[in-house]
Scaffold this motif. Structure first.
Motif, short mmCIF file in Angstrom:
data_model
loop_
_atom_site.label_atom_id
_atom_site.label_comp_id
_atom_site.label_asym_id
_atom_site.label_seq_id
_atom_site.Cartn_x
_atom_site.Cartn_y
_atom_site.Cartn_z
N SER A 1 -11.04 1.07 3.72
CA SER A 1 -12.39 0.63 4.49
C SER A 1 -13.68 1.83 4.26
CB SER A 1 -11.79 0.59 6.30
OG SER A 1 -10.34 0.11 6.30
N ARG B 1 0.30 5.44 0.12
CA ARG B 1 -0.22 6.43 0.78
C ARG B 1 -0.04 8.48 0.03
NH1 ARG B 1 -0.32 2.72 4.35
NH2 ARG B 1 -2.24 1.69 4.68
N THR C 1 0.54 -1.13 -0.20
CA THR C 1 0.71 -0.15 0.41
C THR C 1 1.05 1.04 -0.18
OG1 THR C 1 -2.14 -0.87 1.46
CG2 THR C 1 -2.08 1.10 0.93
C1 LIG Z 1 -10.09 -4.34 2.94
C2 LIG Z 1 -8.80 -2.83 2.93
C3 LIG Z 1 -9.86 -2.08 3.81
C4 LIG Z 1 -8.00 -0.71 3.76
N1 LIG Z 1 -8.73 0.23 4.09
C5 LIG Z 1 -7.26 0.66 4.45
C6 LIG Z 1 -8.08 2.58 5.08
O1 LIG Z 1 -8.81 2.60 5.48
N2 LIG Z 1 -7.01 3.29 5.57
C7 LIG Z 1 -5.34 2.74 4.41
O2 LIG Z 1 -4.73 3.73 4.43
N3 LIG Z 1 -5.55 1.45 4.76
C8 LIG Z 1 -6.15 0.89 4.31
N4 LIG Z 1 -5.77 -0.55 4.11
C9 LIG Z 1 -4.31 -1.09 3.43
C10 LIG Z 1 -3.96 -1.33 4.71
O3 LIG Z 1 -3.48 -0.29 5.28
C11 LIG Z 1 -2.56 -2.32 4.09
O4 LIG Z 1 -3.15 -3.55 3.31
C12 LIG Z 1 -2.22 -3.05 5.21
O5 LIG Z 1 -1.51 -2.17 6.51
C13 LIG Z 1 -0.77 -3.94 5.23
O6 LIG Z 1 0.17 -2.84 4.24
P1 LIG Z 1 0.50 -3.58 3.03
O7 LIG Z 1 -0.81 -3.11 1.42
O8 LIG Z 1 1.82 -2.23 1.92
O9 LIG Z 1 0.65 -4.69 2.73
C14 LIG Z 1 -7.32 -1.49 3.29
C15 LIG Z 1 -6.95 -2.44 3.10
C16 LIG Z 1 -7.37 -3.12 2.07
C17 LIG Z 1 -7.81 -4.47 1.98
#
Ligand SMILES: Cc1cc2nc3c(=O)[nH]c(=O)nc-3n(C[C@H](O)[C@H](O)[C@H](O)COP(=O)(O)O)c2cc1C
Length: 393
Positions: free
Chosen positions: A350, A181, A179
């Motif tokens: 989310s 941001r 992820t």
């Molecule tokens: C269904 C889902 C909802 C998520 N919601 C948020 C969110 O509201 N805000 C955010 O910053 N990241 C969100 N994420 C990213 C997660 O925080 C992130 O996948 C997690 O911290 C693991 O990090 P990575 O994706 O880099 O492996 C979401 C990911 C998924 C799959």
């Protein structure tokens, strides 16, 4: 009644009983149906004189006050009534904190009544046993066609998808998916957005599903999987900034691979972008608030479900919404992987507002409701983004 209904007799000594925290009371023509997802039986209360007992059981109720709520002619059956409530599982004996014995595990685990009801409702073993014994009806092709087209203001033709993304192998994409941001000041291009949509969601083929059965319906094949090939999820795009495309709110026509403009970037879209930005205040992996806090993405992808299309196949199993959410999960991963392969900054979200989506799309939420959000942009330089290469793309 489910199997394994055991008669429970009255507790010995002083006791207090109460409805399960998960109880639901539903009006029926023949009385009030009282049930909980955990209960082994459903109680149908027909005698209106017993309705005051419902109010009593909302809070912990001792033997004396329960008896007072009973009609005089039932007083002698008081023990049977309590036994019936306890045996059915809609009420239980309270501990000193007011937690009902039958609820304890669920309360300790933090289940909300809504989640528990949804979970139990959608996880019954019912491949052969359906809630509704009538055979499923064919999907109304006029009302819920597989290919979904919207009335639009104008069409933005997307560049031809590029087939030259050989820089990252599949397993490298899987390894590098993460992820991001924080965005670069250089926005995404229409070319990259086109590839992102094509490799995630374009329609490869329309097929006839369950061809041998009366309920035969048209399904779709896309790069992403979907239960029953229903693909009832549509992508909408809040384009905040994108080289080659006007800002605005668009529907992705996944058959023609084009964007249908529904409106300019109005107030509901701006609020959706702000809500998205506010949902990314901090990555769970880091201890401090990220400096990229609250950045609006270049593009916010909103996933909207055509519930009716799913329900027309799944009303009898009661699984429509659960399957929609599973499809959403499948799309999230697809968007993550494709964005990673294209060097974009992906972030699933989310939080989202069905109300804002309804305002932006101009559609009733009962026809199409937003069920997921995903942000993309060009990653900030700290994530190795090369703006020169992106403009070329
Ligand atoms: C269904 C889902 C909802 C998520 N919601 C948020 C969110 O509201 N805000 C955010 O910053 N990241 C969100 N994420 C990213 C997660 O925080 C992130 O996948 C997690 O911290 C693991 O990090 P990575 O994706 O880099 O492996 C979401 C990911 C998924 C799959």
């Amino acid at each position: 009644m489910k199997s394994l209904l055991h008669r429970k007799s009255l507790p010995v000594g002083d006791y207090r009983i109460k409805f399960s925290k998960f109880v639901r009371v539903l009006p029926r023509v023949d009385g009030l149906q009282i049930t909980t997802p955990l209960a082994t039986a459903m109680v149908l209360l027909k005698d209106q004189r017993l309705f005051p007992t419902l109010v009593k059981l909302v809070s912990a109720c001792d033997q004396k006050s329960f008896q007072e709520a009973l009609p005089v002619d039932l007083l002698e059956h008081h023990e049977d009534v309590v036994s019936l409530l306890l045996s059915s599982g809609i009420a239980g004996v309270c501990d000193h904190e007011g937690v009902v014995d039958i609820d304890k595990d669920a309360v300790d685990a933090g289940w909300t009544p809504e989640d528990l009801a949804f979970h139990c409702h959608t996880r019954e073993q019912m491949i052969d046993v359906c809630r509704d014994p009538s055979p499923p009806k064919p999907i109304n092709k006029q009302q819920f066609p597989a290919k979904h087209q919207r009335i639009i203001l104008s069409t933005a033709v997307l560049p031809e998808p590029s087939h030259n993304h050989h820089n990252l192998g599949f397993f490298q994409v899987v390894r590098e998916r993460k992820t991001i941001r924080a965005y670069h000041e250089q926005p995404v291009t229409a070319g990259v957005l086109s590839d992102f949509l094509w490799y995630s969601m374009h329609i490869r083929e329309e097929i006839l599903c369950d061809p041998g059965l009366s309920r035969a319906y048209s399904g779709l094949l896309r790069p992403v999987a979907s239960a029953g090939a229903l693909h009832s999820i549509e992508l909408y795009l809040c384009i905040h900034r994108c080289i080659g495309l006007q800002p605005g709110f668009y529907h992705y026509d996944s058959f023609n691979h084009s964007l249908g403009k529904l409106s300019d970037l109005g107030e509901p879209c701006l609020q959706m972008l702000d809500l998205a930005a506010a949902s990314t205040c901090r990555a769970p992996q880091v201890t401090s608030v990220s400096p990229s806090q609250g950045q609006r993405p270049d593009v916010l992808v909103v996933m909207a479900a055509r519930y009716g299309r799913h329900a027309s196949l799944h009303q009898h199993t009661g699984l429509s919404y659960a399957l929609i959410l599973k499809d959403v999960g499948s799309i999230y991963q697809q968007l993550y992987l494709v964005a990673t392969a294209l060097g974009l900054a992906p972030c699933g979200l989310s939080f989202g507002s069905s109300e804002l989506f309804e305002q932006a799309s101009g559609l009733s939420g009962r026809l199409e409701c937003s069920v997921g959000e995903f942000m993309i942009g060009n990653p900030a330089s700290t994530h190795g983004f090369d703006p020169g290469a992106a403009v070329l793309a």
